[in-house]
Design an enzyme around this catalytic site. Structure first.
Site, mmCIF file in Angstrom:
data_model
loop_
_atom_site.group_PDB
_atom_site.id
_atom_site.type_symbol
_atom_site.label_atom_id
_atom_site.label_comp_id
_atom_site.label_asym_id
_atom_site.label_seq_id
_atom_site.Cartn_x
_atom_site.Cartn_y
_atom_site.Cartn_z
ATOM 1 N N SER A 21 0.613 -1.283 0.092
ATOM 2 C CA SER A 21 0.020 -0.046 0.238
ATOM 3 C C SER A 21 0.891 1.236 0.034
ATOM 4 C CB SER A 21 -1.099 0.032 1.087
ATOM 5 O OG SER A 21 -1.495 1.347 1.304
ATOM 6 N N LEU A 22 0.478 2.222 -0.638
ATOM 7 C CA LEU A 22 1.346 3.521 -0.920
ATOM 8 C C LEU A 22 0.552 4.449 -0.089
ATOM 9 C CD1 LEU A 22 1.748 3.751 -4.734
ATOM 10 C CD2 LEU A 22 3.480 2.982 -3.217
ATOM 11 N N SER A 23 -0.645 4.195 0.741
ATOM 12 C CA SER A 23 -1.445 5.224 1.519
ATOM 13 C C SER A 23 -0.524 5.843 2.672
ATOM 14 C CB SER A 23 -2.627 4.597 1.654
ATOM 15 O OG SER A 23 -3.352 4.443 0.817
ATOM 16 N N LYS A 72 -13.509 -4.076 0.745
ATOM 17 C CA LYS A 72 -14.307 -2.820 0.222
ATOM 18 C C LYS A 72 -15.911 -3.129 0.283
ATOM 19 C CE LYS A 72 -11.221 -0.069 -2.190
ATOM 20 N NZ LYS A 72 -10.905 0.781 -3.644
ATOM 21 N N GLU A 84 -24.475 7.863 0.332
ATOM 22 C CA GLU A 84 -25.428 7.480 -0.888
ATOM 23 C C GLU A 84 -24.200 6.983 -2.097
ATOM 24 O OE1 GLU A 84 -27.415 10.460 -2.850
ATOM 25 O OE2 GLU A 84 -29.150 9.223 -3.108
HETATM 26 P P1 NAP Z 1 -11.110 -5.784 -10.700
HETATM 27 O O1 NAP Z 1 -12.375 -5.652 -9.804
HETATM 28 O O2 NAP Z 1 -10.624 -6.820 -10.524
HETATM 29 O O3 NAP Z 1 -11.721 -5.392 -12.142
HETATM 30 C C1 NAP Z 1 -10.628 -5.498 -13.315
HETATM 31 C C2 NAP Z 1 -11.500 -5.378 -14.635
HETATM 32 O O4 NAP Z 1 -10.415 -5.566 -15.423
HETATM 33 C C3 NAP Z 1 -12.373 -6.685 -14.647
HETATM 34 O O5 NAP Z 1 -13.379 -6.220 -15.452
HETATM 35 C C4 NAP Z 1 -11.675 -7.630 -15.399
HETATM 36 O O6 NAP Z 1 -12.238 -8.565 -16.325
HETATM 37 C C5 NAP Z 1 -10.792 -6.864 -16.351
HETATM 38 N N1 NAP Z 1 -9.484 -7.441 -16.743
HETATM 39 C C6 NAP Z 1 -8.641 -8.155 -15.896
HETATM 40 N N2 NAP Z 1 -7.519 -8.642 -16.768
HETATM 41 C C7 NAP Z 1 -7.766 -8.411 -18.118
HETATM 42 C C8 NAP Z 1 -7.509 -8.594 -19.338
HETATM 43 N N3 NAP Z 1 -6.191 -9.117 -19.487
HETATM 44 N N4 NAP Z 1 -7.916 -8.216 -20.393
HETATM 45 C C9 NAP Z 1 -9.127 -7.417 -20.363
HETATM 46 N N5 NAP Z 1 -9.702 -7.093 -19.179
HETATM 47 C C10 NAP Z 1 -9.080 -7.488 -18.076
HETATM 48 O O7 NAP Z 1 -9.983 -4.543 -10.122
HETATM 49 P P2 NAP Z 1 -10.426 -3.071 -9.751
HETATM 50 O O8 NAP Z 1 -10.547 -2.925 -8.406
HETATM 51 O O9 NAP Z 1 -11.321 -2.579 -10.476
HETATM 52 O O10 NAP Z 1 -9.082 -2.338 -10.184
HETATM 53 C C11 NAP Z 1 -8.731 -2.211 -11.622
HETATM 54 C C12 NAP Z 1 -7.363 -1.521 -11.815
HETATM 55 O O11 NAP Z 1 -7.697 -0.190 -11.236
HETATM 56 C C13 NAP Z 1 -6.423 -2.030 -11.212
HETATM 57 O O12 NAP Z 1 -5.025 -1.698 -11.914
HETATM 58 C C14 NAP Z 1 -5.940 -0.981 -9.919
HETATM 59 O O13 NAP Z 1 -4.696 -0.882 -9.299
HETATM 60 C C15 NAP Z 1 -6.521 0.149 -10.521
HETATM 61 N N6 NAP Z 1 -7.375 1.275 -9.649
HETATM 62 C C16 NAP Z 1 -6.599 2.263 -9.298
HETATM 63 C C17 NAP Z 1 -7.079 3.398 -8.427
HETATM 64 C C18 NAP Z 1 -6.261 4.752 -8.267
HETATM 65 O O14 NAP Z 1 -6.586 5.261 -7.259
HETATM 66 N N7 NAP Z 1 -5.692 5.023 -9.165
HETATM 67 C C19 NAP Z 1 -8.271 3.031 -7.685
HETATM 68 C C20 NAP Z 1 -8.746 1.877 -7.892
HETATM 69 C C21 NAP Z 1 -8.312 0.912 -8.755
HETATM 70 P P3 NAP Z 1 -12.573 -9.967 -15.681
HETATM 71 O O15 NAP Z 1 -13.458 -9.908 -14.699
HETATM 72 O O16 NAP Z 1 -13.037 -10.888 -16.953
HETATM 73 O O17 NAP Z 1 -11.168 -10.725 -14.897
#
Ligand code: NAP
Length: 292
Positions: A21-23, A72, A84
């Site tokens: 975690s970077l937090s 979460k 909400e």
């Molecule tokens: P998640 O719930 O696991 O959702 C990931 C999504 O990406 C799912 O729809 C998944 O599809 C799809 N996916 C995974 N591998 C794939 C591939 N090879 N090709 C196509 N689709 C693919 O994860 P999340 O919590 O939404 O997080 C997603 C990303 O956002 C992560 O990289 C996370 O670090 C980033 N994030 C960043 C922040 C920020 O503050 N910058 C905040 C939240 C999240 P399937 O269900 O088919 O596997």
């Protein structure tokens, strides 16, 4: 390092795993800059220990905490109040202590839209394209609704999950049209009016040469488009590099991370957080070379 005394108040982040975690880096940098008597620490909490951990937090006077994977959603029944926004997203990432118990909200939505406020757009005319339909995509949808976007196109590789994603929004009647599409159709939806958001982990370190959309399709972007990658390492990602080659606007996941943290800190401390200090602490921690 923050000076810990007999009066220091406790904040933290819970998750499993938690060591990456970077937090703690950005929150402690902010607390130190503000000169406040708080410390923010990581807690490795397993799913089966969540309820006991939260009760223990109350007993020892923890003031608030962040929540990351996998808690979460599981935290929601343990809270006495859920905002909400968090109900729309279906996930809580920030909790604080009240007289009644724990209150929770989701600051990923505020974190996502904060960098977009810099662009003067008619969001109702913006063509939103979201890649992926997981947890982060839900915060992106709610953020786009807050901006005033009217139509959102979501692409993912699993059609069943896409259908469930669409159905989940029908239950909450948001003022937006959500359309789902098969991955290969994305080329038909990219134009100079696009807000293109990657919520998949494709391109995340160590797979830094990958992009959720290949170079040939990214060629369709032009100056008017905004590309937004939620990934923060590497920085920039291959996806954003392709977009930059077409002079499209690029926004990286580090800014969302900083802004969601800033929104949480404001709730806990009741003060405007030093966003620049938080951003700089992460850039230094990650050893980023700043290109802007
Ligand atoms: P998640 O719930 O696991 O959702 C990931 C999504 O990406 C799912 O729809 C998944 O599809 C799809 N996916 C995974 N591998 C794939 C591939 N090879 N090709 C196509 N689709 C693919 O994860 P999340 O919590 O939404 O997080 C997603 C990303 O956002 C992560 O990289 C996370 O670090 C980033 N994030 C960043 C922040 C920020 O503050 N910058 C905040 C939240 C999240 P399937 O269900 O088919 O596997």
């Amino acid at each position: 390092m923050n000076r810990i005394t007999g009066t220091t108040q406790l904040l933290g982040v819970i998750g499993d795993p938690i060591k990456h975690s970077l937090s703690p880096v950005m929150h402690n940098a902010a607390i130190q800059h503000l000169g406040m008597d708080y410390v923010y620490v990581p807690f490795h909490i397993k799913a089966e220990d969540l309820e006991a951990a939260i009760a223990g937090f109350r007993a020892i006077g923890v003031q608030g905490f962040s929540i990351t994977i996998p808690h979460k959603q599981a935290i929601i029944p343990l809270l006495s109040e859920v905002s909400e926004i968090a109900q729309f997203v279906g996930a809580v990432n920030t909790v604080w202590c009240t007289d009644k118990g724990w209150s929770g909200t989701n600051t990923d939505v505020a974190g996502f839209i904060a960098p977009l406020h810099a662009y003067n757009r008619d969001w109702s005319q913006t063509n939103v394209v979201i890649l992926g339909c997981g947890g982060a995509a839900r915060a992106v949808v709610v953020g786009c609704v807050q901006l005033g976007c009217k139509e959102i196109h979501v692409f993912a590789r699993n059609w069943e999950k896409l259908e469930q994603f669409k159905e989940s929004w029908e239950k909450v009647s948001l003022p937006v049209m959500i359309n789902i599409h098969r991955w290969e159709k994305v080329t038909e939806f990219i134009s100079d009016r696009t807000l293109l958001v990657n919520t998949t982990p494709v391109g995340m370190a160590p797979n830094i040469d990958q992009s959720p959309i290949d170079a040939a399709v990214m060629e369709q972007l032009s100056e008017g488009a905004i590309t937004y990658d939620l990934i923060y390492t590497p920085n920039p990602t291959q996806f954003l590099r392709y977009a930059a080659q077409k002079q499209a606007i690029t926004i990286d996941g580090l800014e969302m991370l900083v802004q969601q943290g800033a929104a949480a800190l404001k709730i806990w401390l009741g003060k405007n957080p030093p966003v620049d200090i938080m951003r700089k602490s992460l850039q230094e921690h990650l050893g980023l070379v700043i290109e802007k």
